[in-house]
Design a protein around this motif. Structure first.
Motif, short mmCIF file in Angstrom:
data_model
loop_
_atom_site.label_atom_id
_atom_site.label_comp_id
_atom_site.label_asym_id
_atom_site.label_seq_id
_atom_site.Cartn_x
_atom_site.Cartn_y
_atom_site.Cartn_z
N LEU A 370 -1.72 71.88 44.57
CA LEU A 370 -1.70 71.47 43.11
C LEU A 370 -0.50 72.15 42.66
O LEU A 370 0.24 71.67 41.98
CB LEU A 370 -2.99 72.22 42.46
CG LEU A 370 -4.36 71.46 42.78
CD1 LEU A 370 -5.67 71.99 42.07
CD2 LEU A 370 -4.46 70.00 42.29
N VAL A 374 3.10 70.68 40.83
CA VAL A 374 3.42 70.96 39.72
C VAL A 374 4.81 71.73 39.81
O VAL A 374 5.59 71.20 38.93
CB VAL A 374 2.57 71.76 39.01
CG1 VAL A 374 3.04 72.43 37.72
CG2 VAL A 374 1.21 71.24 38.77
N THR A 463 -1.27 76.26 36.17
CA THR A 463 -2.06 75.60 37.41
C THR A 463 -2.78 76.67 38.29
O THR A 463 -4.03 76.31 38.59
CB THR A 463 -0.90 74.62 38.13
OG1 THR A 463 -0.40 73.94 37.21
CG2 THR A 463 -1.93 73.96 39.29
#
Length: 504
Positions: A370, A374, A463
């Motif tokens: 993730l 990002v 995140t």
């Protein structure tokens, strides 16, 4: 309005202004990712020199070729030329900011800003000159004339003696300057130093010195292949496992609904005995006012010259600064919630017997893909600008074991303990008094990212903070996000150390 709220309001305005100025200032600073790519390129260049001693090492040769890819020298040249282009654009921006300040009012803050910009511009010019030297060395195979033109431009602009040495080495006929070896050893490192010294020893007919240099480079090159494999393979395996785990959790959520692991405790709020004013007080007074205002003033009054610090002193200073931020903030937190003791069940829970290790490790694996995705988007968005945590470049360039140990204690022990206690242990549960759990996770994650004061870090850290919040709300054990946070920072430091060693 009470006196207390008036003071909190004024401190809030001060905090907002300070944070805004810090974020604005980070715009002109380079991201650490840009430097990491060059350090990885340096390792790759060392690896190009490695040749297995016998034909039985065919598997190693295949692995080496897979790691290096096609035409590694051209790929490295492009990487350095891209970095050079980015730095030149940044230099133009800084020079534009300086011109703007020079036509504005002649005030003390203005002069201080001008001095800081001048220092940044001078440092960036030196970096650009170093990049030109390296680009020229990369141009030499097949583009010797272009390399000499690159060095001549550098020599004319900055009167670089090293550029003159390189011009002499690769001119036809060659010209050896008296201080050639000294200039090379002082101003070039890693593979670039090796290439220049090899050419020098060859022209000087120093057979023994050249042989010893090649033996030394073979040892470094073999280590570089292993380091590149570590840097590329281990994170890739983590990403693959993380994607698999993420798919497993999402499918489980779709099939089992509220009975799934991902939904466990997902809607359960904390019983919060204090109101928003207590949250406000802890962060405005304990974190922002002390950490972003009083602490910088305190250190500015000390007779310290950070430019003269060696790596150990720098590491101790970073640790001391962090402790000076954490301890007063935790004291403000303690005295703010003391009137509500004993706290309701579930607050600041540490359970060594629970499954916190699985939650922490699993959260780390899920966070990997993730945050990487990002970060890639984020790098395109900010185009190499936006600043980075100041610890990271220092750790990247560190060569002292004691200093690296201190940095590790700061990043992998002190930071997870303090930040998780404050953001996940206090802020997130407190926000569930006013927001649903997912909203509290989102707001606490965003604030967690913003307080790091670098534009380029907001999206990746938000995140990471969201995953930390998910792990904490599901596990209800602070040890889980602390472990995740520690694993993340530890892996970052190890990667920095491996990449930084490519400049030896």
């Amino acid at each position: 309005m009470t006196i207390k709220r008036l003071i909190l309001g004024l401190l809030t305005i001060l905090a907002i202004v300070q944070v805004a100025l810090s974020l604005q200032g980070s715009w002109s600073q380079p991201q650490i990712q840009s430097r990491l790519e060059l350090y990885q390129t340096n390792l790759l260049l060392h690896a190009t020199e490695w040749q297995p001693e016998n034909s039985g090492g065919s598997n190693l040769t295949t692995a080496r070729n897979a790691i290096l890819g096609d035409e590694p020298l051209k790929a490295a040249q492009k990487q350095y030329q891209d970095a050079l282009s980015e730095d030149k654009n940044t230099l133009q921006k800084l020079q534009g900011q300086l011109k703007k300040l020079q036509v504005e009012a002649d005030t003390a803050p203005n002069k201080l800003d001008q001095q800081q910009l001048l220092l940044s511009i001078d440092k960036l010019k030196k970096v650009i000159d170093e990049l030109y030297l390296r680009v020229g060395i990369l141009q030499v195979p097949g583009e010797t004339d272009a390399a000499i033109a690159t060095w001549k431009e550098t020599s004319e602009r900055s009167r670089s003696q090293t550029a003159n040495v390189l011009i002499g080495l690769w001119s036809n006929p060659s010209r050896l300057l008296p201080n050639a070896q000294e200039q090379i050893e002082q101003h070039l490192d890693g593979w670039f130093r090796y290439r220049a010294l090899s050419k020098l020893y060859e022209l000087q007919d120093r057979t023994e010195a050249l042989s010893a240099l090649k033996v030394q480079e073979q040892e470094i090159a073999e280590q570089a292949v292993f380091k590149l494999a570590m840097v590329a393979t281990v994170p890739l395996l983590g990403v693959i496992v993380g994607i698999g785990l993420l798919i497993f959790l999402l499918v489980g959520r779709l099939i089992k609904g509220k009975e799934s692991l991902l939904a466990h405790n997902g809607d359960v709020k904390w019983t919060t005995p204090w109101n928003g004013e207590t949250i406000w007080q802890v962060f405005v007074v304990g974190f922002f006012f002390i950490g972003q205002f009083l602490l910088p003033i305190f250190f500015s009054l000390l007779p310290l010259n950070r430019a003269s610090f060696d790596s150990r002193t720098q590491a101790l200073f970073v640790l001391a600064t962090y402790l000076f931020l954490a301890i007063p903030c935790l004291l403000v937190l303690y005295f703010s919630i003391k009137p509500f003791f004993p706290l309701p069940e579930g607050w600041f829970r540490f359970d060594w017997r629970g499954n916190w290790i699985l939650w922490g490790l699993g959260g780390y694996l899920v966070a990997l893909p993730l945050v990487i995705i990002v970060s890639l988007i984020n790098q395109k968005l900010w185009q190499g600008q936006g600043g980075s945590n100041p610890i990271l470049p220092i750790a990247l360039e560190g060569r002292d074991g004691v200093a690296l140990t201190i940095f590790f204690l700061t990043a992998a022990v002190a930071a997870p303990l303090f930040e998780e206690f404050l953001f996940r242990g206090f802020l997130l549960p407190s926000l569930t008094r006013y927001l649903p759990v997912w909203g509290a996770i989102a707001v606490s994650s965003l604030l967690f990212a913003v307080v790091h004061l670098h534009l380029s870090e907001i999206l990746p850290l938000a995140t990471l903070g969201f995953v930390l919040g998910i792990v904490y709300t599901r596990s209800r054990n602070l040890l889980a996000p602390m472990l995740l946070h520690s694993l993340w920072n530890s892996a970052t430091l190890v990667s920095l150390f491996i990449l930084g060693s490519g400049s030896t």
